[in-house]
Design a protein around this motif. Structure first.
Motif, PDB file in Angstrom:
ATOM      1  N   ILE A 150       0.864  -1.184   0.000  1.00 23.92           N
ATOM      2  CA  ILE A 150       0.000   0.000   0.000  1.00 23.92           C
ATOM      3  C   ILE A 150       0.896   1.228   0.000  1.00 23.92           C
ATOM      4  O   ILE A 150       1.672   1.445   0.929  1.00 23.92           O
ATOM      5  N   LEU A 151       0.784   2.018  -1.049  1.00 24.60           N
ATOM      6  CA  LEU A 151       1.676   3.165  -1.213  1.00 24.60           C
ATOM      7  C   LEU A 151       1.342   4.280  -0.225  1.00 24.60           C
ATOM      8  O   LEU A 151       0.187   4.677  -0.074  1.00 24.60           O
ATOM      9  N   ILE A 152       2.355   4.777   0.444  1.00 20.89           N
ATOM     10  CA  ILE A 152       2.242   5.958   1.303  1.00 20.89           C
ATOM     11  C   ILE A 152       3.069   7.057   0.634  1.00 20.89           C
ATOM     12  O   ILE A 152       4.294   6.943   0.513  1.00 20.89           O
ATOM     13  N   SER A 153       2.400   8.087   0.166  1.00 20.29           N
ATOM     14  CA  SER A 153       3.069   9.131  -0.617  1.00 20.29           C
ATOM     15  C   SER A 153       3.808  10.126   0.274  1.00 20.29           C
ATOM     16  O   SER A 153       3.367  10.437   1.384  1.00 20.29           O
ATOM     17  N   GLY A 154       4.916  10.643  -0.248  1.00 17.83           N
ATOM     18  CA  GLY A 154       5.630  11.695   0.438  1.00 17.83           C
ATOM     19  C   GLY A 154       4.911  13.030   0.265  1.00 17.83           C
ATOM     20  O   GLY A 154       4.004  13.166  -0.552  1.00 17.83           O
ATOM     21  N   GLY A 164       8.135   9.113   1.290  1.00 21.61           N
ATOM     22  CA  GLY A 164       7.067   8.132   1.184  1.00 21.61           C
ATOM     23  C   GLY A 164       7.531   6.751   1.613  1.00 21.61           C
ATOM     24  O   GLY A 164       8.589   6.586   2.230  1.00 21.61           O
ATOM     25  N   GLY A 165       6.733   5.763   1.259  1.00 22.12           N
ATOM     26  CA  GLY A 165       7.065   4.391   1.623  1.00 22.12           C
ATOM     27  C   GLY A 165       5.935   3.458   1.248  1.00 22.12           C
ATOM     28  O   GLY A 165       5.032   3.818   0.483  1.00 22.12           O
ATOM     29  N   ARG A 166       5.992   2.252   1.779  1.00 21.45           N
ATOM     30  CA  ARG A 166       4.952   1.253   1.539  1.00 21.45           C
ATOM     31  C   ARG A 166       4.504   0.674   2.869  1.00 21.45           C
ATOM     32  O   ARG A 166       5.213   0.752   3.875  1.00 21.45           O
ATOM     33  N   SER A 167       3.330   0.096   2.863  1.00 18.74           N
ATOM     34  CA  SER A 167       2.833  -0.569   4.060  1.00 18.74           C
ATOM     35  C   SER A 167       2.137  -1.866   3.667  1.00 18.74           C
ATOM     36  O   SER A 167       1.666  -2.024   2.545  1.00 18.74           O
TER      37      SER A 167
END
Length: 218
Positions: A150-154, A164-167
């Motif tokens: 699940i993309l977490i945007s910067g 950002g990052g992923r989860s």
């Protein structure tokens, strides 16, 4: 009993994002019921605070409220658990460790908190549980690198850039949670950070050095 089916149909009609014009007849067709039944269900949802309704002339405009959205999220999460296969999950084992103390600062940033709440289906406790993985789990953890997650945007805030990052959704003793993998991190590959809607140390009654097993859905 809450009428989740009518709430779901209203959501599919767009009532989560903005007010939508809905007739009792239109809803009755989707429900396979009479217009009278559909009208009664709309009234019940309004009385339960799950929708808000505005009457303008002969038309009614409906919006799903925050409690209604939360209810739908819980349903979504439950169905995810039903249909996710065991082979789509890995179990990681690690010992609890004290982190760098930065988790609370980052999680409580509006740019992150809003994404976590919307994309993970829960509002995270302001802090992470950090696990030092076993050697075997470090190898399993590398599987996550081959999955989108699940993309977490910067974003930018207060003249600062937040990465950002992923989860990945996860479970620890039936407590829903999520493993967070930042694009940039100060931790080595054998450490993972975990979000949850509760204080995991208190909920699991663990302290530094205690072993924890976590099922991560990929």
């Amino acid at each position: 009993m809450v009428d989740k089916e009518s709430l779901k149909q209203l959501a599919l009609m767009g009532a989560i994002n903005s007010p939508v014009k809905v007739s009792s007849y239109e809803l009755s067709v989707k429900l396979g019921s009479s217009p009278q039944t559909a009208s009664r269900r709309i009234q019940e949802l309004e009385e339960e605070g799950l929708i808000s309704r505005t009457i303008q002339g002969n038309a009614q405009w409906i919006t799903i409220t925050d409690p209604g959205v939360d209810l739908l999220r819980k349903e979504y999460y439950a169905y995810q658990r039903i249909f996710e296969r065991e082979e789509d999950a890995i179990e990681l084992i690690g010992t609890v460790m004290t982190g760098l103390g930065e988790g609370k600062y980052y999680i409580t940033q509006d740019g992150y908190m809003k994404q976590f709440t919307e994309k993970l289906g829960f509002k995270p406790f302001p802090g992470t549980l950090n696990l030092n993985l076993t050697k075997e789990s470090v190898t399993l953890r590398k599987k996550l690198d081959n999955h989108k997650g699940i993309l977490i945007s910067g974003f930018k805030a207060n003249n600062r850039t937040f990465g950002g990052g992923r989860s990945f959704l996860s479970e620890i003793e039936d407590i829903k949670s999520a493993v967070i993998i930042p694009d940039r991190t100060h931790y080595p590959p054998d450490v993972i950070e975990i979000l949850a809607p509760v204080n995991l140390r208190e909920a699991l009654r663990v302290d530094d050095g205690d072993e924890v097993r976590i099922k991560v859905f990929i």
